[in-house]
Design a protein around this motif. Structure first.
Motif, PDB file in Angstrom:
ATOM      1  N   ASP A 125      -5.137  15.967  -4.308  1.00  0.00           N
ATOM      2  CA  ASP A 125      -4.868  15.100  -5.468  1.00  0.00           C
ATOM      3  C   ASP A 125      -5.741  13.836  -5.439  1.00  0.00           C
ATOM      4  N   GLU A 126      -6.337  13.538  -4.259  1.00  0.00           N
ATOM      5  CA  GLU A 126      -7.109  12.298  -4.137  1.00  0.00           C
ATOM      6  C   GLU A 126      -8.363  12.297  -5.017  1.00  0.00           C
ATOM      7  N   VAL A 127      -8.771  13.490  -5.495  1.00  0.00           N
ATOM      8  CA  VAL A 127      -9.945  13.544  -6.385  1.00  0.00           C
ATOM      9  C   VAL A 127      -9.668  12.825  -7.703  1.00  0.00           C
ATOM     10  N   SER A 177      -0.747  17.297  -2.954  1.00  0.00           N
ATOM     11  CA  SER A 177      -0.502  15.920  -2.522  1.00  0.00           C
ATOM     12  C   SER A 177      -0.416  15.868  -0.991  1.00  0.00           C
ATOM     13  N   ASN A 178      -0.050  14.705  -0.435  1.00  0.00           N
ATOM     14  CA  ASN A 178      -0.024  14.511   1.025  1.00  0.00           C
ATOM     15  C   ASN A 178       0.946  15.466   1.721  1.00  0.00           C
ATOM     16  N   ASN A 179       0.430  16.218   2.704  1.00  0.00           N
ATOM     17  CA  ASN A 179       1.241  17.155   3.487  1.00  0.00           C
ATOM     18  C   ASN A 179       1.760  16.485   4.754  1.00  0.00           C
ATOM     19  N   LYS A 188      -3.047  11.068  11.352  1.00  0.00           N
ATOM     20  CA  LYS A 188      -2.508  10.956   9.991  1.00  0.00           C
ATOM     21  C   LYS A 188      -1.173  10.217  10.034  1.00  0.00           C
ATOM     22  N   PHE A 189      -0.794   9.633   8.892  1.00  0.00           N
ATOM     23  CA  PHE A 189       0.284   8.646   8.848  1.00  0.00           C
ATOM     24  C   PHE A 189       1.596   9.091   9.506  1.00  0.00           C
ATOM     25  N   ILE A 190       2.179  10.202   9.042  1.00  0.00           N
ATOM     26  CA  ILE A 190       3.519  10.569   9.538  1.00  0.00           C
ATOM     27  C   ILE A 190       3.504  10.938  11.032  1.00  0.00           C
ATOM     28  N   PRO A 191       2.603  11.836  11.500  1.00  0.00           N
ATOM     29  CA  PRO A 191       2.621  12.124  12.941  1.00  0.00           C
ATOM     30  C   PRO A 191       2.226  10.918  13.801  1.00  0.00           C
ATOM     31  N   LEU A 192       1.356  10.044  13.251  1.00  0.00           N
ATOM     32  CA  LEU A 192       0.987   8.841  14.022  1.00  0.00           C
ATOM     33  C   LEU A 192       2.212   7.958  14.235  1.00  0.00           C
ATOM     34  N   MET A 193       3.015   7.798  13.178  1.00  0.00           N
ATOM     35  CA  MET A 193       4.192   6.935  13.276  1.00  0.00           C
ATOM     36  C   MET A 193       5.237   7.558  14.206  1.00  0.00           C
ATOM     37  N   LEU A 203       3.387   0.362  15.310  1.00  0.00           N
ATOM     38  CA  LEU A 203       3.243   1.245  14.144  1.00  0.00           C
ATOM     39  C   LEU A 203       2.413   0.495  13.094  1.00  0.00           C
ATOM     40  N   PRO A 204       1.102   0.801  13.020  1.00  0.00           N
ATOM     41  CA  PRO A 204       0.220   0.019  12.145  1.00  0.00           C
ATOM     42  C   PRO A 204       0.390   0.366  10.663  1.00  0.00           C
ATOM     43  N   ILE A 205       0.812  -0.617   9.875  1.00  0.00           N
ATOM     44  CA  ILE A 205       0.957  -0.411   8.423  1.00  0.00           C
ATOM     45  C   ILE A 205      -0.175  -1.171   7.736  1.00  0.00           C
ATOM     46  N   TYR A 206      -0.940  -0.451   6.938  1.00  0.00           N
ATOM     47  CA  TYR A 206      -2.062  -1.083   6.235  1.00  0.00           C
ATOM     48  C   TYR A 206      -1.550  -1.954   5.087  1.00  0.00           C
ATOM     49  N   GLY A 207      -2.130  -3.153   4.959  1.00  0.00           N
ATOM     50  CA  GLY A 207      -1.835  -4.028   3.808  1.00  0.00           C
ATOM     51  C   GLY A 207      -0.374  -4.416   3.749  1.00  0.00           C
ATOM     52  N   VAL A 212       1.962   4.060  -2.280  1.00  0.00           N
ATOM     53  CA  VAL A 212       2.880   5.188  -2.466  1.00  0.00           C
ATOM     54  C   VAL A 212       2.135   6.506  -2.316  1.00  0.00           C
ATOM     55  N   ARG A 213       2.716   7.430  -1.549  1.00  0.00           N
ATOM     56  CA  ARG A 213       2.203   8.794  -1.446  1.00  0.00           C
ATOM     57  C   ARG A 213       3.309   9.749  -1.868  1.00  0.00           C
ATOM     58  N   ASP A 214       2.893  10.941  -2.367  1.00  0.00           N
ATOM     59  CA  ASP A 214       3.830  11.945  -2.880  1.00  0.00           C
ATOM     60  C   ASP A 214       3.863  13.065  -1.838  1.00  0.00           C
ATOM     61  N   LYS A 247       7.190   4.796  -0.630  1.00  0.00           N
ATOM     62  CA  LYS A 247       6.323   3.705  -0.160  1.00  0.00           C
ATOM     63  C   LYS A 247       6.129   3.886   1.341  1.00  0.00           C
ATOM     64  N   ASN A 248       4.924   3.554   1.840  1.00  0.00           N
ATOM     65  CA  ASN A 248       4.640   3.755   3.265  1.00  0.00           C
ATOM     66  C   ASN A 248       5.666   3.069   4.155  1.00  0.00           C
ATOM     67  N   ILE A 249       6.011   1.842   3.832  1.00  0.00           N
ATOM     68  CA  ILE A 249       6.940   1.083   4.680  1.00  0.00           C
ATOM     69  C   ILE A 249       8.307   1.781   4.737  1.00  0.00           C
ATOM     70  N   ASP A 277      -5.705  -4.249   5.472  1.00  0.00           N
ATOM     71  CA  ASP A 277      -5.683  -3.072   4.601  1.00  0.00           C
ATOM     72  C   ASP A 277      -6.927  -2.203   4.795  1.00  0.00           C
ATOM     73  N   ARG A 278      -6.772  -0.899   4.505  1.00  0.00           N
ATOM     74  CA  ARG A 278      -7.902   0.038   4.445  1.00  0.00           C
ATOM     75  C   ARG A 278      -8.796  -0.400   3.287  1.00  0.00           C
ATOM     76  N   LYS A 279     -10.109  -0.322   3.470  1.00  0.00           N
ATOM     77  CA  LYS A 279     -11.053  -0.640   2.374  1.00  0.00           C
ATOM     78  C   LYS A 279     -10.814   0.300   1.207  1.00  0.00           C
ATOM     79  N   GLY A 280     -10.696  -0.251   0.007  1.00  0.00           N
ATOM     80  CA  GLY A 280     -10.585   0.594  -1.203  1.00  0.00           C
ATOM     81  C   GLY A 280      -9.310   1.418  -1.258  1.00  0.00           C
ATOM     82  N   HIS A 281      -8.276   0.996  -0.557  1.00  0.00           N
ATOM     83  CA  HIS A 281      -7.024   1.757  -0.382  1.00  0.00           C
ATOM     84  C   HIS A 281      -6.378   2.141  -1.725  1.00  0.00           C
ATOM     85  N   ASP A 282      -6.279   3.437  -2.006  1.00  0.00           N
ATOM     86  CA  ASP A 282      -5.629   3.895  -3.246  1.00  0.00           C
ATOM     87  C   ASP A 282      -4.161   3.476  -3.231  1.00  0.00           C
TER      88      ASP A 282
HETATM   89  P1  TYD Z   1      -3.177   9.167   5.504  1.00  0.00           P
HETATM   90  O1  TYD Z   1      -2.248   9.998   6.326  1.00  0.00           O
HETATM   91  O2  TYD Z   1      -4.459   8.714   6.122  1.00  0.00           O
HETATM   92  O3  TYD Z   1      -3.421   9.967   4.146  1.00  0.00           O
HETATM   93  P2  TYD Z   1      -4.232   9.520   2.801  1.00  0.00           P
HETATM   94  O4  TYD Z   1      -4.891   8.231   3.024  1.00  0.00           O
HETATM   95  O5  TYD Z   1      -5.214  10.631   2.652  1.00  0.00           O
HETATM   96  O6  TYD Z   1      -3.200   9.467   1.739  1.00  0.00           O
HETATM   97  O7  TYD Z   1      -2.397   7.856   5.021  1.00  0.00           O
HETATM   98  C1  TYD Z   1      -1.227   7.912   4.229  1.00  0.00           C
HETATM   99  C2  TYD Z   1      -0.877   6.504   3.821  1.00  0.00           C
HETATM  100  O8  TYD Z   1      -0.534   5.746   4.994  1.00  0.00           O
HETATM  101  C3  TYD Z   1      -2.029   5.746   3.168  1.00  0.00           C
HETATM  102  O9  TYD Z   1      -1.514   4.899   2.160  1.00  0.00           O
HETATM  103  C4  TYD Z   1      -2.608   4.912   4.300  1.00  0.00           C
HETATM  104  C5  TYD Z   1      -1.401   4.601   5.136  1.00  0.00           C
HETATM  105  N1  TYD Z   1      -1.638   4.427   6.595  1.00  0.00           N
HETATM  106  C6  TYD Z   1      -1.138   3.290   7.244  1.00  0.00           C
HETATM  107  O10 TYD Z   1      -0.519   2.390   6.639  1.00  0.00           O
HETATM  108  N2  TYD Z   1      -1.365   3.189   8.585  1.00  0.00           N
HETATM  109  C7  TYD Z   1      -2.053   4.117   9.310  1.00  0.00           C
HETATM  110  O11 TYD Z   1      -2.241   3.957  10.542  1.00  0.00           O
HETATM  111  C8  TYD Z   1      -2.536   5.290   8.609  1.00  0.00           C
HETATM  112  C9  TYD Z   1      -3.316   6.351   9.350  1.00  0.00           C
HETATM  113  C10 TYD Z   1      -2.305   5.395   7.255  1.00  0.00           C
END
Ligand code: TYD
Ligand code: NAD
Length: 341
Positions: A125-127, A177-179, A188-193, A203-207, A212-214, A247-249, A277-282
């Protein structure tokens, strides 16, 4: 049916191979995978042992001679092979262009000469880019990729589209969408957390954590691909989603709560660390999957709660798998096994 599955040693590909062999006992699967850092034969150890109809070939989808040979006699190709992590594509996009664009083109050229009946491009879906607070991605949403990863996936998609138009190629594009689920690489986000929490690491949260991811459980993505393989219409695009926007949080807070309950000990939100935050974070992804539900009769079997419980249980039971990855042990093993490096 004989299937050539590329990228089958990764997260979704390995789950799909397990799914398809379980549901279609007479199918044969050839798994072509380059075994990059994300490819892991441990993901298929059970399959390798118990199915004579499964075989593995180590190689690159961009290797035309190899792919030309493998595609002969095959009924369908399903292309999971990709560089898949956005953060890595921000650091250097070279491998993303090489595999997701050049590799896809090589696979299409090889597939065209063999008389395959189906080619499925596993896209994302990121396209479609990023959404505001409301609205959904439909199959008609214009492509507007924002990261080098999503741009390379969009390039793969338009190549498939062009081959369908020009050569009457039997291609279909699946945009999911995000698996999350078993065997997902812990970058990747869920297994990393989950794994960081179990290791008592931050537990690093960007921004601001409000992106929001689906989310969709990986088995539901697999059943959708199964439906597309057997009932999908050539030349079409199908969106796949689980109607689970979070929401990620909030995802991290739920994970901590669930782990605390499972292990009967408190896992504190003090592990949460807001980082730049990630650069250009959707900001937001959300899928409208009406088309595949109505036309192919597909629907997800898991809600987010059940999928996350199953996933957390898997990571608790399979510590050795992710600890080896986190310590780099598998990488050393493959280097030795294939005399690389
Ligand atoms: P990710 O699993 O990298 O999938 P995508 O960016 O392709 O959707 O990330 C999912 C969400 O989690 C995304 O909004 C970025 C965020 N994120 C964090 O906040 N911290 C992290 O350490 C990672 C890897 C992702
Ligand atoms: P992954 O990174 O876990 O696995 C990718 C696999 O492809 C690995 O086994 C790797 O070794 C292999 N590979 C990489 N380059 C290759 C090459 N040149 N030749 C052969 N094999 C190669 O990825 P994943 O999360 O399983 O994603 C699979 C597909 O699904 C990708 O195309 C991705 O874009 C798409 N997708 C992923 C998600 C998600 O949330 N993970 C969501 C939607 C779509």
């Amino acid at each position: 049916m004989i299937l050539l599955i590329t990228g089958g040693a990764g997260f979704i590909g390995s789950n799909f191979i397990r799914y398809i062999l379980k549901h279609h006992k007479n199918y044969k699967v050839i798994n072509l995978d380059k075994l990059t850092y994300a490819g892991n034969l441990e993901n298929l150890r059970d399959i390798d042992k118990s199915y004579k109809t499964y075989s593995f070939v180590k190689g690159d989808i961009a290797d035309r001679r190899l792919v030309n040979r493998l595609v002969k006699g095959v009924d369908a190709v399903i292309n999971f092979a990709a560089e898949s992590h956005v953060d890595r594509s921000i650091i250097d996009s070279s491998d993303f262009i090489q595999t997701n664009v050049v590799g896809t083109q090589a696979l299409l050229e090889a597939a065209i000469s063999a008389k395959i009946t189906r080619y499925i491009q596993i896209s994302t879906d990121e396209v479609y880019g990023s959404l505001g607070k409301s609205g959904y991605f439909t199959e008609k949403t214009p492509l507007a990729p924002n990261s080098p990863y999503s741009a390379s996936k969009a390039a793969g998609d338009v190549l498939v589209r062009a081959y369908c138009h020009t050569h009457k190629f039997p291609g279909i594009i699946a945009r999911c969408s995000n698996n999350y689920g078993s065997y997902q690489f812990p970058e990747k986000f869920i297994p990393l957390m989950i794994t960081n929490a179990l290791e008592n690491k931050p537990l690093p949260i960007y921004g601001d954590g409000l992106n929001v991811r689906d989310w969709i459980y990986v088995d539901d993505h697999c059943s959708a691909i199964d439906a597309i393989l057997h009932k999908g219409k050539v030349g079409e695009v199908y969106n796949i989603g689980g109607n689970s926007e979070r929401k990620n949080i909030d995802v991290v807070k739920i994970i901590l709560k669930k782990i605390s309950k499972r292990l009967s000990m408190p896992f504190s939100t003090s592990l949460i660390k807001f980082v730049p935050d990630r650069k250009g974070h959707d900001r937001r992804y959300a899928i409208d999957s009406t088309k595949i539900r109505k036309e192919l009769g597909w629907k997800p079997g898991y809600n987010f709660d059940k999928g996350l419980d199953t996933t957390i249980d898997w990571y608790l039971k399979n510590k050795e798998w992710w600890q080896k990855i986190k310590s780099g042990e598998y990488k050393r093993y493959y280097k030795k096994m294939y005399r690389e490096g």
